[in-house]
Design a protein around this motif. Structure first.
Motif, PDB file in Angstrom:
ATOM      1  N   PHE A   1       0.818  -1.213   0.000  1.00 47.11           N
ATOM      2  CA  PHE A   1       0.000   0.000   0.000  1.00 47.11           C
ATOM      3  C   PHE A   1       0.856   1.270   0.000  1.00 47.11           C
ATOM      4  O   PHE A   1       0.356   2.357  -0.268  1.00 47.11           O
ATOM      5  CB  PHE A   1      -0.937   0.029   1.205  1.00 47.11           C
ATOM      6  CG  PHE A   1      -1.980  -1.055   1.179  1.00 47.11           C
ATOM      7  CD1 PHE A   1      -2.858  -1.161   0.114  1.00 47.11           C
ATOM      8  CD2 PHE A   1      -2.082  -1.972   2.202  1.00 47.11           C
ATOM      9  CE1 PHE A   1      -3.820  -2.158   0.074  1.00 47.11           C
ATOM     10  CE2 PHE A   1      -3.041  -2.977   2.183  1.00 47.11           C
ATOM     11  CZ  PHE A   1      -3.915  -3.065   1.108  1.00 47.11           C
ATOM     12  N   LEU A   2       2.137   1.122   0.336  1.00 44.49           N
ATOM     13  CA  LEU A   2       3.055   2.250   0.328  1.00 44.49           C
ATOM     14  C   LEU A   2       4.233   1.944  -0.597  1.00 44.49           C
ATOM     15  O   LEU A   2       4.613   0.787  -0.778  1.00 44.49           O
ATOM     16  CB  LEU A   2       3.573   2.547   1.741  1.00 44.49           C
ATOM     17  CG  LEU A   2       2.535   3.035   2.761  1.00 44.49           C
ATOM     18  CD1 LEU A   2       3.204   3.264   4.104  1.00 44.49           C
ATOM     19  CD2 LEU A   2       1.853   4.314   2.278  1.00 44.49           C
ATOM     20  N   ALA A   3       4.791   3.002  -1.144  1.00 49.06           N
ATOM     21  CA  ALA A   3       5.887   2.848  -2.094  1.00 49.06           C
ATOM     22  C   ALA A   3       7.191   2.541  -1.368  1.00 49.06           C
ATOM     23  O   ALA A   3       7.542   3.229  -0.402  1.00 49.06           O
ATOM     24  CB  ALA A   3       6.035   4.135  -2.911  1.00 49.06           C
ATOM     25  N   PRO A   4       7.927   1.529  -1.810  1.00 47.26           N
ATOM     26  CA  PRO A   4       9.260   1.298  -1.250  1.00 47.26           C
ATOM     27  C   PRO A   4      10.239   2.334  -1.795  1.00 47.26           C
ATOM     28  O   PRO A   4       9.919   3.095  -2.708  1.00 47.26           O
ATOM     29  CB  PRO A   4       9.609  -0.105  -1.752  1.00 47.26           C
ATOM     30  CG  PRO A   4       8.871  -0.214  -3.045  1.00 47.26           C
ATOM     31  CD  PRO A   4       7.596   0.571  -2.866  1.00 47.26           C
ATOM     32  N   TYR A   5      11.419   2.340  -1.229  1.00 44.08           N
ATOM     33  CA  TYR A   5      12.394   3.334  -1.627  1.00 44.08           C
ATOM     34  C   TYR A   5      13.746   2.681  -1.842  1.00 44.08           C
ATOM     35  O   TYR A   5      14.044   1.608  -1.302  1.00 44.08           O
ATOM     36  CB  TYR A   5      12.529   4.428  -0.565  1.00 44.08           C
ATOM     37  CG  TYR A   5      12.609   3.898   0.848  1.00 44.08           C
ATOM     38  CD1 TYR A   5      13.805   3.434   1.376  1.00 44.08           C
ATOM     39  CD2 TYR A   5      11.469   3.835   1.654  1.00 44.08           C
ATOM     40  CE1 TYR A   5      13.870   2.933   2.660  1.00 44.08           C
ATOM     41  CE2 TYR A   5      11.516   3.336   2.935  1.00 44.08           C
ATOM     42  CZ  TYR A   5      12.724   2.887   3.444  1.00 44.08           C
ATOM     43  OH  TYR A   5      12.776   2.372   4.711  1.00 44.08           O
ATOM     44  N   LYS A   6      14.531   3.299  -2.688  1.00 45.68           N
ATOM     45  CA  LYS A   6      15.951   2.963  -2.716  1.00 45.68           C
ATOM     46  C   LYS A   6      16.713   4.214  -2.321  1.00 45.68           C
ATOM     47  O   LYS A   6      16.251   5.346  -2.553  1.00 45.68           O
ATOM     48  CB  LYS A   6      16.384   2.440  -4.074  1.00 45.68           C
ATOM     49  CG  LYS A   6      16.451   3.432  -5.201  1.00 45.68           C
ATOM     50  CD  LYS A   6      17.039   2.765  -6.447  1.00 45.68           C
ATOM     51  CE  LYS A   6      17.195   3.765  -7.584  1.00 45.68           C
ATOM     52  NZ  LYS A   6      17.790   3.135  -8.773  1.00 45.68           N
ATOM     53  N   VAL A   7      17.842   4.021  -1.681  1.00 49.66           N
ATOM     54  CA  VAL A   7      18.621   5.123  -1.142  1.00 49.66           C
ATOM     55  C   VAL A   7      19.958   5.196  -1.872  1.00 49.66           C
ATOM     56  O   VAL A   7      20.672   4.192  -1.963  1.00 49.66           O
ATOM     57  CB  VAL A   7      18.862   4.946   0.376  1.00 49.66           C
ATOM     58  CG1 VAL A   7      19.798   6.031   0.903  1.00 49.66           C
ATOM     59  CG2 VAL A   7      17.538   4.975   1.124  1.00 49.66           C
ATOM     60  N   VAL A   8      20.271   6.363  -2.391  1.00 43.94           N
ATOM     61  CA  VAL A   8      21.577   6.623  -2.990  1.00 43.94           C
ATOM     62  C   VAL A   8      22.331   7.531  -2.029  1.00 43.94           C
ATOM     63  O   VAL A   8      21.959   8.691  -1.831  1.00 43.94           O
ATOM     64  CB  VAL A   8      21.453   7.294  -4.369  1.00 43.94           C
ATOM     65  CG1 VAL A   8      22.834   7.542  -4.956  1.00 43.94           C
ATOM     66  CG2 VAL A   8      20.617   6.440  -5.312  1.00 43.94           C
ATOM     67  N   ARG A   9      23.352   6.978  -1.389  1.00 42.63           N
ATOM     68  CA  ARG A   9      24.139   7.750  -0.425  1.00 42.63           C
ATOM     69  C   ARG A   9      25.369   8.300  -1.129  1.00 42.63           C
ATOM     70  O   ARG A   9      26.147   7.545  -1.710  1.00 42.63           O
ATOM     71  CB  ARG A   9      24.536   6.876   0.761  1.00 42.63           C
ATOM     72  CG  ARG A   9      23.340   6.425   1.585  1.00 42.63           C
ATOM     73  CD  ARG A   9      23.779   5.716   2.841  1.00 42.63           C
ATOM     74  NE  ARG A   9      22.626   5.352   3.659  1.00 42.63           N
ATOM     75  CZ  ARG A   9      22.710   4.710   4.821  1.00 42.63           C
ATOM     76  NH1 ARG A   9      23.883   4.358   5.309  1.00 42.63           N
ATOM     77  NH2 ARG A   9      21.622   4.420   5.508  1.00 42.63           N
ATOM     78  N   VAL A  10      25.537   9.607  -1.057  1.00 46.04           N
ATOM     79  CA  VAL A  10      26.629  10.284  -1.749  1.00 46.04           C
ATOM     80  C   VAL A  10      27.559  10.916  -0.715  1.00 46.04           C
ATOM     81  O   VAL A  10      27.105  11.647   0.170  1.00 46.04           O
ATOM     82  CB  VAL A  10      26.096  11.362  -2.712  1.00 46.04           C
ATOM     83  CG1 VAL A  10      27.259  12.058  -3.419  1.00 46.04           C
ATOM     84  CG2 VAL A  10      25.136  10.748  -3.728  1.00 46.04           C
ATOM     85  N   ASP A  11      28.840  10.628  -0.829  1.00 47.78           N
ATOM     86  CA  ASP A  11      29.846  11.234   0.054  1.00 47.78           C
ATOM     87  C   ASP A  11      30.676  12.223  -0.746  1.00 47.78           C
ATOM     88  O   ASP A  11      31.208  11.889  -1.827  1.00 47.78           O
ATOM     89  CB  ASP A  11      30.763  10.158   0.640  1.00 47.78           C
ATOM     90  CG  ASP A  11      30.032   9.262   1.625  1.00 47.78           C
ATOM     91  OD1 ASP A  11      29.138   9.754   2.317  1.00 47.78           O
ATOM     92  OD2 ASP A  11      30.367   8.057   1.695  1.00 47.78           O
ATOM     93  N   LEU A  12      30.790  13.440  -0.223  1.00 51.24           N
ATOM     94  CA  LEU A  12      31.631  14.476  -0.818  1.00 51.24           C
ATOM     95  C   LEU A  12      32.901  14.627   0.010  1.00 51.24           C
ATOM     96  O   LEU A  12      32.858  14.510   1.248  1.00 51.24           O
ATOM     97  CB  LEU A  12      30.879  15.802  -0.888  1.00 51.24           C
ATOM     98  CG  LEU A  12      29.508  15.765  -1.592  1.00 51.24           C
ATOM     99  CD1 LEU A  12      28.877  17.155  -1.586  1.00 51.24           C
ATOM    100  CD2 LEU A  12      29.637  15.237  -3.009  1.00 51.24           C
ATOM    101  N   ASP A  13      34.020  14.911  -0.647  1.00 51.80           N
ATOM    102  CA  ASP A  13      35.288  14.944   0.076  1.00 51.80           C
ATOM    103  C   ASP A  13      35.296  15.994   1.184  1.00 51.80           C
ATOM    104  O   ASP A  13      35.787  15.745   2.288  1.00 51.80           O
ATOM    105  CB  ASP A  13      36.465  15.140  -0.884  1.00 51.80           C
ATOM    106  CG  ASP A  13      36.374  16.422  -1.717  1.00 51.80           C
ATOM    107  OD1 ASP A  13      35.316  17.090  -1.665  1.00 51.80           O
ATOM    108  OD2 ASP A  13      37.357  16.741  -2.423  1.00 51.80           O
ATOM    109  N   ARG A  14      34.726  17.156   0.921  1.00 53.41           N
ATOM    110  CA  ARG A  14      34.739  18.196   1.949  1.00 53.41           C
ATOM    111  C   ARG A  14      33.873  17.821   3.144  1.00 53.41           C
ATOM    112  O   ARG A  14      34.171  18.194   4.285  1.00 53.41           O
ATOM    113  CB  ARG A  14      34.264  19.534   1.364  1.00 53.41           C
ATOM    114  CG  ARG A  14      35.224  20.147   0.374  1.00 53.41           C
ATOM    115  CD  ARG A  14      36.576  20.447   1.006  1.00 53.41           C
ATOM    116  NE  ARG A  14      37.561  20.877   0.018  1.00 53.41           N
ATOM    117  CZ  ARG A  14      38.841  21.077   0.279  1.00 53.41           C
ATOM    118  NH1 ARG A  14      39.301  20.862   1.504  1.00 53.41           N
ATOM    119  NH2 ARG A  14      39.675  21.454  -0.661  1.00 53.41           N
TER     120      ARG A  14
END
Length: 783
Positions: free
Chosen positions: A350-363
């Motif tokens: 009944f609810l939408a699943p999600y995928k997570v894109v985790r982004v790391d920046l050097d700073r």
């Protein structure tokens, strides 16, 4: 006499089970429902593809009256035992919260009864099916209904003629609230995940209480104008002329159902407290929407309204009950009478699943330190210290960081769907404006087509807020990509939102849940089955916190003198007329200087994708690993798979079966190659066999002089089928309907083409022989 062993499950239902139920006195129109869909089926996402697994569907649900389920009956064919379906029935009975479950194969019934003090499980003859009155009397005792409660708990649901009926969990929530109120409970809490229909649930509770005469005057309170207006126009519409929205300081006591903003009936000055124009006993039910917000705090100005109408029953609705040392929903309302979590909503489909894109920046990982005496772009000397992720966009702005985030988000949209509705959560209004500018520059082509492609929607900007309705309207393509800080965290029914970007440091679990809730709605008509979260600030680490989808625990600590620390969310975007009080830019606060620097190198150093797993946790898993696990759960070895494939009259049945087990063919083709058929994709990915393309398999058949055994017209048909296989896959040649499409329809009519083989039976045999030739195992190999 019937040979039961030869009958299908459906025949068993029609000839034996349904007659037995009807003969026991159950009404076929109001008490018996067959093939009842309980859940929609979990949506499984990999890559950019998704499929929906099979949902839970009960063969029979028996009702005392519509909306009040009593029992579940599961049927099996006569090759199974009488009790073979009982465990399945028990699972459905748990969903519906009923004590009776039965199973039958047409010979008898196995009856499970947990309504008494002692569990009973026994076999019943077909003619001994329990009557509606028998189960109802036991059900009433199991529930503990008093005679005074019966008019309330048996009141009909509202039927507005649209065909809409409560889902199983909504019925459970409605009935749980009604039962609590009928028992005399004065404060009631319902916890339901965002997107699961809290307002519709509240409407049915109010309607049944109102129609039963148990509550006659009702006040529905919300803290955002859009929530009140949506409620009045949509779910509450059946109240008609009995309903009004309080808009001014003068109130009309002639209505029965009132909807109001907190801000419309109260304020810091006595003359603003319009609620006092009603007597304290005027309302007998107050429903508080999003009760985790302002009214949660003991010293909140909004709590004053609840205290004034203390004689009324108070019903709180929230997706995120607030439990902190300063604020507690449970301390005020008591334990939730029913909880439907995000995890359960996703599992049910009944609810939408999600995928997570985790982004790391050097700073973000390494921090940034100014040189000695360095000044920012506006001439302010920068305090010498190391600035880290906690400081960025609050105390220090790095222009290149903003630009890189905008580029990563834009590149994602360009690779997926540029017109997919997107929310970018920023640190504050200043950050939201700078992000808007950066996104405009990254998407200049679409902005040139329509300037509203990218917009900022924050509490201080009238032009942006005026576009909020268009953003949440699925029919309106613009605005598409919006930046905000707080205004869109709650109360915005953005059904088609496909991307949520988190570039804000989030430490409140309540706030995090509300942000994620903006994407959890499903809108299949618009291709919205799931959504993506791009996280730049490690906010999604909160998914691993047991509190994310666990039971709320009271940790409230009353402050000396009865005061509490102010609730930071009380006025957060609450008053649409004045904007977001918490939504302030750094320059508005002279005590907090925000430094702006440019010319800093910022790079992306890592990116990883995670998916919502079956246990509700995020998992990092490739499409290959996922497919391997799904198929090996069904086929333990290559030999087992090959044997099943060889024996199948229709290969399409195996392909569909694997899809239902979670194999996403589109995602596999995207990663492995579109030239391989389903057979080779499985053999290669799951069992490490070297794959052949469909074209290579077709050429092998041609080298075998396979077609020489057939006449000219039959040979041309088979050659065309072989070419169709090479171009598309096996499923497209198994149906006889393929004879109606090009190029086969150019060879003759379906009747003529089938006749070339000597009839339909021989045509099917020829197609099956062609399939065997395609998948013959080459000598000296395993496949």
């Amino acid at each position: 006499m019937h040979d039961k062993k030869q009958l299908s499950e459906r025949d068993i239902c029609t000839k034996f089970i349904t007659p037995a139920i009807k003969n026991a006195g159950w009404d076929v129109h109001s008490q018996i429902r067959e093939e009842v869909t309980l859940t929609a089926g979990r949506i499984i996402v990999r890559g950019q593809a998704a499929l929906r697994a099979k949902g839970a569907r009960a063969d029979y649900v028996l009702y005392y009256k519509p909306g009040i389920p009593l029992a579940v009956v599961e049927a099996k064919d006569n090759k199974h035992g009488v009790g073979a379906g009982l465990q399945q029935a028990l699972g459905y009975a748990d969903l519906l919260n009923v004590p009776f479950a039965l199973s039958s194969n047409g010979d008898a019934f196995m009856f499970h009864d947990r309504s008494g003090g002692t569990l009973i499980e026994r076999e019943l003859a077909l003619g001994a099916f329990p009557s509606p009155q028998y189960l109802w009397e036991r059900f009433k005792a199991w529930k503990g209904y008093s005679d005074q409660a019966l008019p309330v708990v048996t009141q009909d649901y509202c039927d507005d003629g649209s065909g809409k009926a409560p889902r199983y969990y909504q019925s459970r929530a409605i009935n749980a609230a009604l039962e609590a109120i009928a028992r005399g409970q004065e404060r009631v809490l319902l916890v339901m995940a965002t997107g699961t229909g809290k307002t519709y649930t509240a409407f049915q509770i109010i309607w049944r209480l109102w129609k039963a005469g148990a509550r006659r005057r009702i006040l529905f309170l919300a803290d955002r104008n859009i929530l009140v207006d949506q409620t009045k126009t949509n779910d509450f519409k059946p109240f008609g002329t009995a309903m009004t929205k309080i808009t001014g300081r003068n109130v009309d006591p002639s209505y029965e159902v009132y909807l109001s903003l907190y801000q419309a009936i109260t304020g810091p000055h006595e003359e603003q407290k319009a609620f006092k124009q009603f007597s304290p006993e005027f309302f007998d039910l107050i429903v508080i929407d999003e009760c985790h917000r302002g009214s949660a705090a003991e010293d909140s100005a909004w709590r004053e309204i609840l205290a004034y109408f203390s004689a009324a029953t108070h019903l709180g609705l929230t997706a995120t009950p607030k439990e902190t040392k300063e604020v507690s929903n449970i301390t005020y309302f008591g334990e939730p009478v029913y909880t439907y979590s995000l995890k359960q909503g996703i599992q049910d489909g009944f609810l939408a699943p999600y995928k997570v894109v985790r982004v790391d920046l050097d700073r973000d990982l390494q921090g940034w330190r100014p040189t000695l005496g360095q000044r920012d772009k506006y001439g302010h000397e920068i305090e010498d210290r190391i600035y880290n992720q906690r400081d960025f966009d609050r105390k220090l702005v790095i222009d290149e960081r903003t630009q890189l985030v905008a580029k990563i988000v834009s590149d994602h949209l360009k690779a997926t769907e540029r017109l997919g509705k997107t929310i970018v959560f920023c640190q504050d209004i200043d950050h939201a404006e700078r992000m808007r500018q950066a996104l405009v520059n990254e998407n200049a082509d679409l902005v040139a087509r329509n300037r509203k492609y990218v917009m900022r929607i924050t509490g201080d900007d009238a032009a942006g807020k005026a576009e909020l309705d268009n953003f949440i309207d699925p029919e309106q393509p613009y605005p598409t990509l919006v930046t905000t800080s707080e205004l869109l965290t709650t109360g915005v029914d953005s059904k088609t939102c496909k991307l949520i970007v988190l570039d804000q440091r989030i430490e409140s679990m309540t706030k995090f849940k509300q942000m994620i809730g903006r994407g959890t709605r499903i809108e299949e008509d618009y291709g919205k089955l799931w959504f993506t979260i791009i996280d730049f600030r490690k906010a999604t680490e909160l998914f691993a916190d047991p509190d994310f989808d666990g039971e709320p625990a009271v940790i409230f600590t009353p402050q000396p003198g009865g005061t509490t620390v102010p609730d930071e969310e009380e006025n957060n975007g609450a008053d649409d007329r004045t904007g977001d009080p918490d939504d302030t830019g750094g320059e508005a606060d002279t005590a907090l200087r925000k430094y702006h620097v440019s010319g800093v190198t910022v790079r992306k150093v890592a990116e990883r994708t995670q998916y919502f797993g079956k246990d509700g946790k995020l998992i990092t898993e490739s499409i290959k690993d996922y497919t391997r696990a799904a198929v090996r759960a069904e086929y333990r070895s290559l030999d087992e798979f090959l044997r099943k494939w060889d024996e199948a009259e229709q290969k399409a049945a195996i392909i569909q079966e694997l899809a239902e087990q979670g194999v996403i063919w589109e995602a596999l083709e995207e990663e492995i190659g579109k030239d391989y058929g389903a057979f080779d994709l499985i053999c290669h990915v799951v069992f490490d066999q070297p794959p052949l393309t469909r074209r290579e398999r077709a050429e092998q058949v041609r080298k075998q002089d396979y077609f020489t055994r057939y006449g000219d017209q039959a040979r041309r048909v088979l050659e065309a089928l072989l070419e169709k296989y090479a171009a598309s896959d096996i499923t497209n040649i198994e149906s006889i309907d393929v004879l109606r499409v090009q190029p086969l329809n150019e060879l003759g009519t379906p009747v003529e083409l089938v006749r070339a083989f000597g009839g339909k039976k021989r045509y099917r045999q020829a197609v099956q022989a062609l399939e065997r030739a395609l998948y013959v195992r080459p000598a000296g190999t395993d496949a």
